[in-house]
Enzyme design. Structure first.
Site, PDB file in Angstrom:
ATOM      1  N   GLY A  10       5.585  -0.113  10.414  1.00 26.05           N
ATOM      2  CA  GLY A  10       5.742   0.903   9.796  1.00 26.05           C
ATOM      3  C   GLY A  10       4.062   1.385  10.007  1.00 26.05           C
ATOM      4  O   GLY A  10       4.017   2.919   9.974  1.00 26.05           O
ATOM      5  N   ASN A  11       3.237   0.747  10.109  1.00 30.19           N
ATOM      6  CA  ASN A  11       1.772   1.044  10.451  1.00 30.19           C
ATOM      7  C   ASN A  11       1.612   1.795  11.810  1.00 30.19           C
ATOM      8  O   ASN A  11       0.383   2.483  11.847  1.00 30.19           O
ATOM      9  CB  ASN A  11       0.698  -0.274  10.356  1.00 30.19           C
ATOM     10  CG  ASN A  11       0.892  -1.134  11.425  1.00 30.19           C
ATOM     11  OD1 ASN A  11       2.067  -1.497  11.652  1.00 30.19           O
ATOM     12  ND2 ASN A  11      -0.130  -1.394  12.192  1.00 30.19           N
ATOM     13  N   LYS A 128      15.757  -4.741  -2.209  1.00 36.33           N
ATOM     14  CA  LYS A 128      14.766  -3.966  -1.189  1.00 36.33           C
ATOM     15  C   LYS A 128      14.470  -2.752  -2.211  1.00 36.33           C
ATOM     16  O   LYS A 128      15.329  -2.001  -2.539  1.00 36.33           O
ATOM     17  CB  LYS A 128      15.536  -3.597  -0.094  1.00 36.33           C
ATOM     18  CG  LYS A 128      14.730  -2.630   0.763  1.00 36.33           C
ATOM     19  CD  LYS A 128      13.646  -3.585   1.446  1.00 36.33           C
ATOM     20  CE  LYS A 128      12.714  -2.904   2.406  1.00 36.33           C
ATOM     21  NZ  LYS A 128      11.612  -3.520   3.202  1.00 36.33           N
ATOM     22  N   LYS A 202      14.574  -3.915   9.885  1.00 40.46           N
ATOM     23  CA  LYS A 202      14.490  -3.486  11.261  1.00 40.46           C
ATOM     24  C   LYS A 202      14.305  -4.302  12.421  1.00 40.46           C
ATOM     25  O   LYS A 202      14.707  -4.208  13.513  1.00 40.46           O
ATOM     26  CB  LYS A 202      13.384  -2.064  11.390  1.00 40.46           C
ATOM     27  CG  LYS A 202      12.113  -2.566  11.328  1.00 40.46           C
ATOM     28  CD  LYS A 202      11.450  -2.555  12.569  1.00 40.46           C
ATOM     29  CE  LYS A 202       9.863  -2.663  12.397  1.00 40.46           C
ATOM     30  NZ  LYS A 202       9.235  -3.776  11.787  1.00 40.46           N
TER      31      LYS A 202
END
Length: 301
Positions: A10-11, A128, A202
């Site tokens: 994500g970063n 989640k 992912k």
């Protein structure tokens, strides 16, 4: 040319403290994509990515507006695959032109479905967090550092439906962007695909796709340059390599939490045990160096 599959964390798009504007995301994605454009000279390349911040923003927009119908997670996952795929494609196009490779390399974002099983135990234990945080408790919500958030299941990925199309396009020299956010979770019922209110990890989905397309190397590009034992403690130690046996042992000992490094370690284990040649965890800034063997944590039997 070997097949290389790279999972962007994500970063890679939104960094801590940022709002996540389009300008910020395009700026952030530049460095990892520039490295991958260079690597496409020597590898058949598949790029996967997370979508947590982007899907969270879409869910927040839904909560803030009652004027349009709210979409299920499966549709939101599809929306983020298109959004992030566009950002990667546009940046990749510019980097390939910079390298005078725009006529040699083609690229395509594949809308990707991931098969899950209806009887997966995760559906009995949603863990989640998704969507906006609230100050007060709500049914089906859990307390997080940000506040009370809805939780959904995170089932295991059993199949990436579009793997055959991806394999064929790789043979034609395409760079493929796929499995965004772990893929859109679906199962088949009465000869129809049905979207599921769930989120697939992912990295685990990347390992499954890597297995199906017979990738040689899987790389997970995240915040940290190397995997660490005793992370954040005075006796923290960074690892250059990990055997699968040791990775399993440390995972069982709780060295790698389920909410952070744990799924990445498990994905590397899955990929190597399925026949992959090499798995690497490193930072988004060190993709090229990790492939050269001078950065990252390298997994082997």
């Amino acid at each position: 040319m070997k097949k290389l599959i790279i999972a962007l964390g994500g970063n890679a798009l939104i960094q801590k403290g940022q709002k996540g504007t389009a300008e910020e995301q395009f700026s952030n994605i530049r460095k990892p994509v520039a490295q991958m454009a260079e690597l496409s000279k020597d590898y058949h390349l598949v790029i996967t990515h997370g979508n947590g911040p982007q899907s969270g923003n879409l869910l927040l927009q839904q909560e803030a507006c009652d004027e349009v119908p709210k979409m299920p997670l499966s549709v939101i996952g599809a929306q983020t695959q298109g959004q992030i795929g566009y950002m990667i494609e546009r940046t990749l196009d510019e980097e390939l032109m910079r390298l005078s490779m725009a006529d040699e390399k083609l690229f395509l974002t594949i809308l990707t479905y991931t098969r899950v099983k209806e009887d997966d135990p995760a559906f009995q234990n949603p863990t989640k967090p998704v969507g906006p945080a609230y100050p007060d408790p709500k049914p089906g919500f859990v307390k997080t550092a940000k506040g009370w958030r809805r939780v959904v299941p995170s089932p295991k990925p059993y199949k990436i439906y579009q793997y055959r199309e991806i394999k064929r396009l790789m043979q034609d020299n395409f760079i493929i962007i796929a499995c965004g956010g772990g893929g859109i979770p679906v199962f088949k019922k009465n000869m129809k695909l049905k979207g599921v209110e769930a989120v697939i990890d992912k990295d685990l989905a990347t390992a499954k796709l890597g297995e199906q397309i017979h990738a040689d190397i899987m790389m997970i590009a995240t915040d940290e340059e190397k995997v660490a034992l005793n992370f954040g403690k005075p006796n923290e130690s960074r690892l250059d390599e990990l055997t699968i046996a040791d990775a399993k042992k440390y995972l069982e000992e709780g060295q790698f939490p389920a909410g952070s490094m744990g799924p990445k370690i498990q994905a590397c284990i899955n990929f190597i045990e399925a026949g992959g040649e090499q798995a690497i965890i490193t930072s988004v800034d060190n993709i090229t160096e990790a492939l050269a063997g001078t950065a990252g944590t390298h997994f082997h039997l």
